[in-house]
Motif scaffolding. Structure first.
Motif, PDB file in Angstrom:
ATOM      1  N   GLU A  90       9.239  -5.855   7.054  1.00  0.00           N
ATOM      2  CA  GLU A  90       7.804  -5.792   6.757  1.00  0.00           C
ATOM      3  C   GLU A  90       7.196  -4.490   7.263  1.00  0.00           C
ATOM      4  N   VAL A  94       5.384  -1.622   5.076  1.00  0.00           N
ATOM      5  CA  VAL A  94       4.038  -1.121   5.367  1.00  0.00           C
ATOM      6  C   VAL A  94       4.041   0.397   5.457  1.00  0.00           C
ATOM      7  N   LYS A  95       5.015   0.951   6.136  1.00  0.00           N
ATOM      8  CA  LYS A  95       5.098   2.413   6.254  1.00  0.00           C
ATOM      9  C   LYS A  95       5.174   3.074   4.884  1.00  0.00           C
ATOM     10  N   SER A  97       4.140   1.831   2.056  1.00  0.00           N
ATOM     11  CA  SER A  97       2.913   1.588   1.295  1.00  0.00           C
ATOM     12  C   SER A  97       1.785   2.530   1.716  1.00  0.00           C
ATOM     13  N   LEU A  98       1.887   3.101   2.902  1.00  0.00           N
ATOM     14  CA  LEU A  98       0.834   3.986   3.408  1.00  0.00           C
ATOM     15  C   LEU A  98       0.967   5.422   2.913  1.00  0.00           C
ATOM     16  N   GLY A 102       2.106   7.034   6.410  1.00  0.00           N
ATOM     17  CA  GLY A 102       3.231   6.307   6.995  1.00  0.00           C
ATOM     18  C   GLY A 102       3.941   7.109   8.077  1.00  0.00           C
ATOM     19  N   ALA A 192       3.123  -8.904   5.738  1.00  0.00           N
ATOM     20  CA  ALA A 192       3.024  -7.443   5.696  1.00  0.00           C
ATOM     21  C   ALA A 192       1.595  -6.973   5.463  1.00  0.00           C
ATOM     22  N   GLN A 193       0.820  -7.711   4.664  1.00  0.00           N
ATOM     23  CA  GLN A 193      -0.546  -7.268   4.368  1.00  0.00           C
ATOM     24  C   GLN A 193      -1.426  -7.281   5.603  1.00  0.00           C
ATOM     25  N   ALA A 196      -0.446  -4.378   7.709  1.00  0.00           N
ATOM     26  CA  ALA A 196      -0.949  -3.141   7.105  1.00  0.00           C
ATOM     27  C   ALA A 196      -2.442  -2.974   7.358  1.00  0.00           C
ATOM     28  N   ASP A 197      -3.196  -4.058   7.235  1.00  0.00           N
ATOM     29  CA  ASP A 197      -4.643  -3.992   7.439  1.00  0.00           C
ATOM     30  C   ASP A 197      -4.985  -3.551   8.860  1.00  0.00           C
ATOM     31  N   LYS A 200      -4.083   0.147   9.369  1.00  0.00           N
ATOM     32  CA  LYS A 200      -5.056   1.018   8.699  1.00  0.00           C
ATOM     33  C   LYS A 200      -6.321   1.184   9.543  1.00  0.00           C
TER      34      LYS A 200
END
Length: 206
Positions: A90, A94-95, A97-98, A102, A192-193, A196-197, A200
């Motif tokens: 996860e 996330v990395k 997705s950034l 990332g 993961a969301q 990620a939130d 961020k």
């Protein structure tokens, strides 16, 4: 007609509100400024502040050297059947997705099984998720000291043979802001969301 008692109560409440808002301003803690983390907010915690162990290449590492990045620390072991690989996968997701941001996220995996998790094994294990992830390993005494500093639990669970034991351990990640301060306790299973939130939010802080 307002009674003197009602007027006094309203004045008292208004004064209390002004004092409370003034205190928040002094501390920089306005209600609108408080981060809405998905995980448990650990801002100001007086633990999980130090992490000094050797990495998979034998180099001494510490949290201080990662300032400028959001750091995610997770305690686990390479033979973990589900929690550890899911958490690392996860974080790697996330990395990615950034995008460019990332590169400002650092994953750190601390083994609670130094008996079996040798440096070469840790290196190969983390490379399968993200080559930038750092694995940390210490002696039995150092591992106990780190677990105490982070208030995490781990214990050996005997298997059918002496070598087939498993490890019970705290299933959560500690997330640090770019100044090296622990800020969030992200429980396993949040997804993961949610991770990620929270990352961020910390990346966006000035």
């Amino acid at each position: 007609m307002k009674t003197p008692a009602r007027s006094f109560i309203k004045l008292l409440l208004a004064s209390s509100l002004v004092l409370a808002l003034g205190a928040c301003d002094k501390l920089g803690l306005g209600a609108a400024d408080k981060p809405a983390f998905k995980g448990v907010d650990l801002s100001g915690a007086e633990y999980a502040r130090n992490l000094n162990l050797s990495d998979q290449d034998g180099r001494a590492r510490s949290l201080a050297e990662f300032k400028g990045k959001v750091v995610v620390v997770f305690f686990g072991y390479t033979q973990c059947p589900d929690v550890c690989p899911t958490t690392l996968a996860e974080l790697a997701e996330v990395k990615r997705s950034l995008g460019a941001d990332g590169a400002r996220v650092q994953g750190i995996f601390v083994t609670v099984d130094p008996e079996r998790d040798t440096a070469p094994l840790l290196k190969a294990y983390l490379n399968s998720f993200d080559p930038s992830f750092v694995a940390l390993r210490g002696s039995e005494e150092q591992t106990k000291a780190m677990a105490k500093e982070f208030k995490v639990f781990y214990a050996k669970v005997p298997g059918k043979t002496p070598e087939s034991y498993t490890m019970d351990h705290t299933a959560a990640s500690f997330i640090y802001d770019t100044q090296g301060r622990v800020r969030v306790f992200s429980r396993y299973g949040s997804g993961a969301q949610a991770l990620a939130d929270d990352i961020k939010i910390l990346l966006a802080e000035k």
